[in-house]
Design an enzyme around this catalytic site. Structure first.
Site, mmCIF file in Angstrom:
data_model
loop_
_atom_site.group_PDB
_atom_site.id
_atom_site.type_symbol
_atom_site.label_atom_id
_atom_site.label_comp_id
_atom_site.label_asym_id
_atom_site.label_seq_id
_atom_site.Cartn_x
_atom_site.Cartn_y
_atom_site.Cartn_z
ATOM 1 N N ASP A 1 0.702 -1.169 -0.016
ATOM 2 C CA ASP A 1 -0.011 -0.065 0.050
ATOM 3 C C ASP A 1 0.804 1.353 0.116
ATOM 4 O OD1 ASP A 1 -2.219 1.474 0.060
ATOM 5 O OD2 ASP A 1 -2.559 1.321 2.028
ATOM 6 N N ASP B 1 -1.962 6.035 -6.383
ATOM 7 C CA ASP B 1 -2.107 5.241 -5.248
ATOM 8 C C ASP B 1 -2.325 3.611 -5.644
ATOM 9 O OD1 ASP B 1 -2.976 4.197 -2.701
ATOM 10 O OD2 ASP B 1 -5.137 4.638 -3.157
#
Ligand code: NAG
Ligand code: NAG
Ligand code: NAG
Ligand code: NAG
Ligand code: NAG
Ligand code: NAG
Ligand code: NAG
Ligand code: NAG
Ligand code: NAG
Ligand code: NAG
Ligand code: NAG
Length: 407
Positions: free
Chosen positions: A97, A278
């Site tokens: 992440d 992201d």
């Protein structure tokens, strides 16, 4: 033998030997890599667009001091890697992440303490768009690959977690400041794995690079990505990597945020707006105003089952390139790059023969929200990305898959 092998020794050796034979290794320490696997969790009851928007809501909080309440949703698409913790190491499947920065285990497989495990006496809690966890902080040895062993990594050990079906936790490679308020609800920060590799001299620059390839099959355990610490892997991109500074515009500046302009064909969608890159967002999201303009230009109609715009075959043939200008470079999303992999239509609630667009509605956060787009998974499958903490910049490059007809 499981294809989730702990140590990608063979491919790592071959990559290193390619680097050496081409004489491209300019780093004092050779860059080292970690293989990534794709993870797909069918959305339950909500669409992938809803799930992405839930993450946006969480991100708008900026850091953990503002845990606004939002529904918890399991992430749908993402990448995982096998990470060892302890000595001898226990292997955990962790989600990669770039939008959060705590590394933790215990969501699935329980934490197994060894002689290298030491409790810090601190508690830890992090809230994500995709769930949350709380537990206790430990110092332990973390093994990413044979070359990448961190002797003293602060990690979270969950005693409660929700929203992490099928994985053991997260490897957080976002900016370190995102760990603010996660430890003892204080302003103590937690160095990320990349920070520690750099501090202990395993890598000569605090940087991580990610190569993804388009995903077209469900439950495919073959390696679809490669994460390189402390350098880039020239076999995974084409041309030069162009770097831009992290944007100064909050809230994007808290993340891997950058300034970007967008055009569809010859029509400008927006000029110099701030947003983020992201790995934890599935789609490419545009603020409602720009999303509506894109829908209008493509003729896409909202499909309720998937939450995505749907087009027909003739509209697909007429799709024009969606160009993102970042710094001085234009990153094109071709016709094929703008559609959801058709082999995965049913996974997200669509019909086999439908054509869905991967551009989703970020929502209307209001003027000056400082978050007008997210270049998610659908974008990162087409471009190589570099997250450089040392120089506070983001790098992007074309890959062999930028124009691939994989969808
Ligand atoms: C928390 O985030 C919400 C948006 O999710 C925002 O409206 C609110 O102003 C923020 N509060 C603080 C104290 O930053
Ligand atoms: C963190 O909280 C724990 C439990 O509340 C406490 O024992 C510990 O001293 C605190 N640690 C720090 C560094 O504040
Ligand atoms: C974490 O998720 C649980 C279950 O959805 C929820 O009850 C709890 O309030 C959440 N905690 C935080 C801090 O958001
Ligand atoms: C989990 O750990 C936190 C932090 O140490 C603690 O406050 C909480 O009571 C623990 N919960 C459970 C269910 O053990
Ligand atoms: C964290 O601290 C803030 C302010 O000091 C407080 O308002 C909040 O309730 C605390 N959160 C938790 C989970 O203890
Ligand atoms: C952490 O949060 C506190 C507010 O609680 C703020 O004063 C401090 O600047 C933050 N630290 C970082 C590194 O963002
Ligand atoms: C893929 O890996 C998962 C998790 O290790 C495993 O459960 C599954 O059986 C594997 N599937 C195939 C087709 O090998
Ligand atoms: C990004 O755009 C904002 C708003 O136009 C501007 O203030 C800023 O200087 C630009 N560049 C960076 C690196 O933030
Ligand atoms: C685009 O918007 C205009 C009006 O704003 C409308 O007349 C037109 O039908 C729309 N086109 C599509 C394809 O939705
Ligand atoms: C799709 O959802 C919208 C908004 O919720 C609703 O107005 C519309 O009737 C739905 N369409 C279908 C075909 O279900
Ligand atoms: C595709 O959709 C457009 C707009 O609704 C329509 O005009 C056209 O006839 C459709 N083409 C096909 C092949 O269905």
């Amino acid at each position: 033998m499981s294809t989730f092998s702990m140590f990608p020794t063979k491919s790592l050796l071959s990559l290193l030997s390619i680097a050496v034979s081409l004489g491209v290794s300019v780093m004092a320490t050779p860059p080292s890599s970690l293989e990534l696997f794709v993870r797909m969790v069918p959305p339950k009851g909500r669409t992938i667009a809803d799930i992405d928007r839930t993450r946006v809501t969480a991100m708008m909080g900026g850091d953990q001091s503002n845990k606004s309440s939002f529904p918890v949703e399991d992430a749908t698409f993402g990448y995982t890697a096998s990470i060892g913790v302890g000595n001898p190491p226990t292997t955990y499947q962790l989600v990669i992440d770039t939008g959060s920065s705590n590394t933790w285990v215990g969501a699935g497989k329980p934490y197994h303490q060894t002689s290298t495990s030491k409790s810090t006496g601190q508690n830890v809690a992090v809230t994500y768009g995709s769930g949350n966890f709380s537990g206790n902080e430990f110092i332990d040895e973390v093994t990413l690959s044979p070359e990448l062993v961190i002797k003293s990594q602060s990690i979270g050990v969950a005693n409660f977690s929700t929203g992490f079906e099928g994985v053991d936790g997260i490897l957080g490679v976002g900016p370190t400041d995102l760990t603010n308020h996660t430890i003892n609800n204080s302003s103590l920060l937690v160095p990320t794995v990349t920070d520690n590799l750099y501090k202990q001299g395993s890598i000569s620059i605090d940087l991580v690079s990610i190569a993804f390839a388009p995903t077209t099959a469900e439950n495919d355990n073959t390696t679809v990505g490669l994460m390189t610490f402390g350098g880039t892997d020239s076999t995974r991109f084409i041309g030069d990597i162009e770097y831009v500074p992290i944007t100064q515009t909050p809230v994007s500046s808290f993340y891997w945020g950058l300034n970007q302009s967008a055009t569809y064909g010859s029509t400008t969608l927006f000029n110099n707006k701030a947003g983020i890159v992201d790995t934890g967002t599935t789609l490419v999201l545009l603020a409602t105003e720009y999303f509506n303009a894109y829908a209008n230009l493509t003729g896409g109609k909202m499909n309720n089952a998937t939450g995505l715009l749907e087009i027909n075959k003739s509209q697909y043939q007429k799709l024009q390139t969606l160009n993102f200008q970042i710094g001085n470079t234009v990153y094109p999303l071709s016709q094929n790059a703008q559609i959801w992999p058709r082999a995965l239509n049913t996974l997200i609630g669509g019909q086999d023969d439908s054509i869905f667009l991967i551009v989703g509605d970020l929502g209307d956060l209001g003027l000056g929200s400082g978050l007008d787009f997210i270049d998610g998974f659908a974008f990162l499958q087409r471009f190589y990305s570099v997250f450089d903490t040392t120089n506070r910049q983001i790098g992007l490059a074309f890959t062999p898959d930028t124009f691939a007809l994989s969808n």
